[in-house]
Motif scaffolding. Structure first.
Motif, PDB file in Angstrom:
ATOM      1  N   LEU A 248       0.717  -1.111  -0.125  1.00 16.82           N
ATOM      2  CA  LEU A 248      -0.151   0.063  -0.105  1.00 16.82           C
ATOM      3  C   LEU A 248       0.825   1.499  -0.022  1.00 16.82           C
ATOM      4  O   LEU A 248       0.487   2.205   0.594  1.00 16.82           O
ATOM      5  CB  LEU A 248      -0.993   0.059   1.033  1.00 16.82           C
ATOM      6  CG  LEU A 248      -1.921  -0.917   1.272  1.00 16.82           C
ATOM      7  CD1 LEU A 248      -3.000  -1.151   2.441  1.00 16.82           C
ATOM      8  CD2 LEU A 248      -2.576  -1.071   0.134  1.00 16.82           C
ATOM      9  N   LEU A 249       2.041   0.942  -0.569  1.00 18.03           N
ATOM     10  CA  LEU A 249       2.871   2.165  -0.663  1.00 18.03           C
ATOM     11  C   LEU A 249       2.787   2.951  -2.290  1.00 18.03           C
ATOM     12  O   LEU A 249       3.691   3.872  -2.282  1.00 18.03           O
ATOM     13  CB  LEU A 249       4.384   2.122  -0.443  1.00 18.03           C
ATOM     14  CG  LEU A 249       4.714   1.650   1.026  1.00 18.03           C
ATOM     15  CD1 LEU A 249       6.093   1.082   1.237  1.00 18.03           C
ATOM     16  CD2 LEU A 249       4.501   2.715   1.870  1.00 18.03           C
ATOM     17  N   ALA A 250       2.121   2.197  -3.098  1.00 15.36           N
ATOM     18  CA  ALA A 250       1.609   2.900  -4.496  1.00 15.36           C
ATOM     19  C   ALA A 250       0.252   2.713  -4.651  1.00 15.36           C
ATOM     20  O   ALA A 250      -0.310   1.806  -3.988  1.00 15.36           O
ATOM     21  CB  ALA A 250       2.393   2.195  -5.426  1.00 15.36           C
ATOM     22  N   ARG A 251      -0.453   3.678  -5.350  1.00 14.34           N
ATOM     23  CA  ARG A 251      -1.847   3.816  -5.327  1.00 14.34           C
ATOM     24  C   ARG A 251      -2.302   3.773  -6.934  1.00 14.34           C
ATOM     25  O   ARG A 251      -1.470   4.049  -7.959  1.00 14.34           O
ATOM     26  CB  ARG A 251      -2.145   4.689  -4.767  1.00 14.34           C
ATOM     27  CG  ARG A 251      -2.117   4.644  -3.208  1.00 14.34           C
ATOM     28  CD  ARG A 251      -2.664   6.322  -2.559  1.00 14.34           C
ATOM     29  NE  ARG A 251      -2.486   6.087  -1.200  1.00 14.34           N
ATOM     30  CZ  ARG A 251      -3.304   5.452  -0.236  1.00 14.34           C
ATOM     31  NH1 ARG A 251      -4.532   5.020  -0.725  1.00 14.34           N
ATOM     32  NH2 ARG A 251      -2.988   5.527   0.920  1.00 14.34           N
ATOM     33  N   LYS A 252      -3.548   3.340  -7.205  1.00 13.23           N
ATOM     34  CA  LYS A 252      -4.027   3.708  -8.656  1.00 13.23           C
ATOM     35  C   LYS A 252      -4.346   5.150  -8.743  1.00 13.23           C
ATOM     36  O   LYS A 252      -5.308   5.727  -8.179  1.00 13.23           O
ATOM     37  CB  LYS A 252      -5.275   2.737  -8.790  1.00 13.23           C
ATOM     38  CG  LYS A 252      -5.921   2.835 -10.114  1.00 13.23           C
ATOM     39  CD  LYS A 252      -6.933   1.744 -10.152  1.00 13.23           C
ATOM     40  CE  LYS A 252      -7.957   1.987 -11.526  1.00 13.23           C
ATOM     41  NZ  LYS A 252      -6.785   1.600 -12.671  1.00 13.23           N
ATOM     42  N   THR A 253      -3.786   5.593  -9.768  1.00 17.65           N
ATOM     43  CA  THR A 253      -3.815   7.003 -10.077  1.00 17.65           C
ATOM     44  C   THR A 253      -4.630   7.318 -11.389  1.00 17.65           C
ATOM     45  O   THR A 253      -4.913   8.311 -11.685  1.00 17.65           O
ATOM     46  CB  THR A 253      -2.546   7.755 -10.107  1.00 17.65           C
ATOM     47  OG1 THR A 253      -1.583   6.975 -11.146  1.00 17.65           O
ATOM     48  CG2 THR A 253      -1.840   7.778  -9.053  1.00 17.65           C
ATOM     49  N   ALA A 254      -4.675   6.175 -12.261  1.00 15.33           N
ATOM     50  CA  ALA A 254      -5.215   6.212 -13.584  1.00 15.33           C
ATOM     51  C   ALA A 254      -6.783   5.974 -13.134  1.00 15.33           C
ATOM     52  O   ALA A 254      -7.089   4.729 -13.408  1.00 15.33           O
ATOM     53  CB  ALA A 254      -4.649   5.377 -14.670  1.00 15.33           C
ATOM     54  N   ASN A 255      -7.918   6.835 -13.377  1.00 12.70           N
ATOM     55  CA  ASN A 255      -9.252   6.447 -12.998  1.00 12.70           C
ATOM     56  C   ASN A 255     -10.064   7.086 -14.040  1.00 12.70           C
ATOM     57  O   ASN A 255      -9.872   8.237 -14.393  1.00 12.70           O
ATOM     58  CB  ASN A 255      -9.417   7.040 -11.743  1.00 12.70           C
ATOM     59  CG  ASN A 255      -8.692   6.273 -10.596  1.00 12.70           C
ATOM     60  OD1 ASN A 255      -8.660   5.104 -10.672  1.00 12.70           O
ATOM     61  ND2 ASN A 255      -7.664   7.083  -9.779  1.00 12.70           N
ATOM     62  N   ASN A 256     -10.955   6.157 -14.448  1.00  9.45           N
ATOM     63  CA  ASN A 256     -12.112   6.869 -15.171  1.00  9.45           C
ATOM     64  C   ASN A 256     -13.420   6.443 -14.718  1.00  9.45           C
ATOM     65  O   ASN A 256     -13.403   5.018 -14.748  1.00  9.45           O
ATOM     66  CB  ASN A 256     -12.049   6.499 -16.524  1.00  9.45           C
ATOM     67  CG  ASN A 256     -12.919   6.875 -17.777  1.00  9.45           C
ATOM     68  OD1 ASN A 256     -13.692   7.749 -17.537  1.00  9.45           O
ATOM     69  ND2 ASN A 256     -12.836   6.310 -18.834  1.00  9.45           N
ATOM     70  N   PRO A 257     -14.255   7.229 -14.109  1.00  8.14           N
ATOM     71  CA  PRO A 257     -14.288   8.697 -14.102  1.00  8.14           C
ATOM     72  C   PRO A 257     -13.061   9.136 -13.450  1.00  8.14           C
ATOM     73  O   PRO A 257     -12.524   8.555 -12.353  1.00  8.14           O
ATOM     74  CB  PRO A 257     -15.640   9.161 -13.739  1.00  8.14           C
ATOM     75  CG  PRO A 257     -15.995   7.903 -12.865  1.00  8.14           C
ATOM     76  CD  PRO A 257     -15.599   6.697 -13.384  1.00  8.14           C
ATOM     77  N   THR A 258     -12.490  10.250 -13.488  1.00  7.85           N
ATOM     78  CA  THR A 258     -11.622  11.213 -12.816  1.00  7.85           C
ATOM     79  C   THR A 258     -11.925  11.173 -11.280  1.00  7.85           C
ATOM     80  O   THR A 258     -12.993  11.679 -10.890  1.00  7.85           O
ATOM     81  CB  THR A 258     -11.291  12.469 -13.185  1.00  7.85           C
ATOM     82  OG1 THR A 258     -10.893  12.172 -14.539  1.00  7.85           O
ATOM     83  CG2 THR A 258     -10.128  13.124 -12.559  1.00  7.85           C
ATOM     84  N   THR A 259     -11.052  10.683 -10.317  1.00 11.04           N
ATOM     85  CA  THR A 259     -11.222  10.909  -8.891  1.00 11.04           C
ATOM     86  C   THR A 259     -10.652  12.199  -8.372  1.00 11.04           C
ATOM     87  O   THR A 259      -9.605  12.704  -8.956  1.00 11.04           O
ATOM     88  CB  THR A 259     -10.770   9.867  -8.148  1.00 11.04           C
ATOM     89  OG1 THR A 259      -9.533   9.319  -8.586  1.00 11.04           O
ATOM     90  CG2 THR A 259     -11.670   8.451  -8.892  1.00 11.04           C
ATOM     91  N   CYS A 260     -10.868  12.310  -7.189  1.00 12.23           N
ATOM     92  CA  CYS A 260      -9.995  13.597  -6.527  1.00 12.23           C
ATOM     93  C   CYS A 260      -8.825  13.397  -5.695  1.00 12.23           C
ATOM     94  O   CYS A 260      -8.003  14.104  -5.411  1.00 12.23           O
ATOM     95  CB  CYS A 260     -11.341  14.191  -5.605  1.00 12.23           C
ATOM     96  SG  CYS A 260     -12.722  14.740  -6.535  1.00 12.23           S
ATOM     97  N   ALA A 261      -8.596  11.979  -5.563  1.00  6.93           N
ATOM     98  CA  ALA A 261      -7.368  11.381  -4.778  1.00  6.93           C
ATOM     99  C   ALA A 261      -7.165   9.935  -5.388  1.00  6.93           C
ATOM    100  O   ALA A 261      -8.074   9.561  -5.828  1.00  6.93           O
ATOM    101  CB  ALA A 261      -7.878  11.549  -3.313  1.00  6.93           C
TER     102      ALA A 261
END
Length: 326
Positions: A248-261
């Protein structure tokens, strides 16, 4: 006298066989593939769409809650140089930041290549994982819209991890690895190899695969089938990225729809990553300079591994990020 000369000769040969740490601080201007930042998207509109991209929210506006009030923002997607990975053939060699450290008794062994019948069969490596918010450092226009507040930091050092060099103990973190240790599961990785090498992103559904490099599991520093330093180090770079997701030191940042975090993702979303070789010699341009996870390394490995001064490797991890710019 003959005994003394033989002893001196043995010492000289032994010292000459010791690997050299080819560590050098990564130049953020000349050694980064800056055209790998594209495509940049605003809503469903992509700019300079010359490389594969994840899906983006079609509507250009997004909504985030700050306190009790909602705020309307702009949905932006971009590829950012976000992480660095060292893959070293000796303990304490921090390839991308330019120094060599003696871990002494805390080092969990050195990294070596194994051979049988005159041919190399496998290799073992040490690895380090860094937070590397390069866009924030340079203060670019994108920085003002989608700022990552993470500072430069070393997030993981394999030399002090007792699980890194023990495949069996690694099952404590990744018990699902047992399910994919069979020919049927591994043969599916051939499809990702073809896809990632032909101008497409990796296949998230095949999360146990690393395309042309075989499987992601075991998530350790041992590469069973090593066909050269670039291929082996790419495997380790993918594995340590997967390890950071599990921790849990890396996260999912490519999101559709766009998320705020960013969102937690204990299983690596491979399609949001590209990988660029930085050491021993950086790839700064071309289609395969920032290649998807699992793509063939034959397009970038020419003249990038050489004896003594070119046996440890560095990788710059490009990450797709969708954000709601407020």
């Amino acid at each position: 006298m003959k005994t003394l000369l033989l002893a001196l000769a043995f010492i000289c040969v032994s010292q000459g066989a010791i690997a050299k740490c080819n560590a050098k601080f990564l130049n953020p201007i000349t050694e980064v593939c800056w055209d790998c930042i594209f495509p940049i998207s605003v809503g469903g509109l992509s700019l300079f769409n010359s490389r594969p991209d994840t899906s983006n929210q079609a509507f250009p506006l997004c909504l985030c809650w700050t306190g009790l009030l909602p705020r309307v923002g702009l949905s932006i997607g971009l590829w950012e140089p976000a992480r660095l990975v060292d893959v070293a053939n000796e303990a304490g060699c921090f390839v991308n930041i330019g120094f060599d450290m003696d871990f002494g008794l805390f080092a969990a062994g050195t990294s070596t290549a194994t051979a049988a019948n005159g041919g190399e069969t496998g290799s073992s490596w040490q690895a380090h994982y860094y937070y590397y918010p390069l866009i924030s450092w340079l203060g670019t226009v994108v920085d003002g819209l989608c700022l990552e507040t993470t500072a430069f930091d070393i997030a993981y050092i394999s030399e002090i991890d007792p699980l890194w060099n023990d495949v069996e103990l690694n099952n404590l973190l990744n018990p699902e690895a047992i399910l994919f240790a069979n020919p049927i599961a591994q043969s599916a990785c051939a499809a990702e190899c073809v896809r990632a090498s032909s101008g497409n992103l990796s296949m998230d559904a095949l999360f146990w695969c690393n395309g042309c490099q075989g499987g992601v599991y075991p998530i350790a520093g041992e590469v069973n089938s090593s066909y050269g330093g670039i291929m082996a180090s790419q495997s380790v770079a993918t594995r340590i990225t997967a390890r950071m997701h599990r921790l849990l030191l890396a996260r999912k940042t490519a999101n559709n729809p766009t998320t705020c975090a960013p969102r937690s993702a204990p299983i690596i979303p491979k399609s949001q990553y590209r990988q660029q070789v930085t050491r021993p010699r950086a790839t700064t341009s071309g289609r395969y300079a920032g290649a998807p996870i699992g793509s063939s390394t034959q397009f970038v490995d020419r003249l990038r591994e050489y004896p003594f001064d070119g046996e440890s490797f560095g990788w710059l991890i490009w990450r797709k990020r969708n954000c709601c710019a407020l």
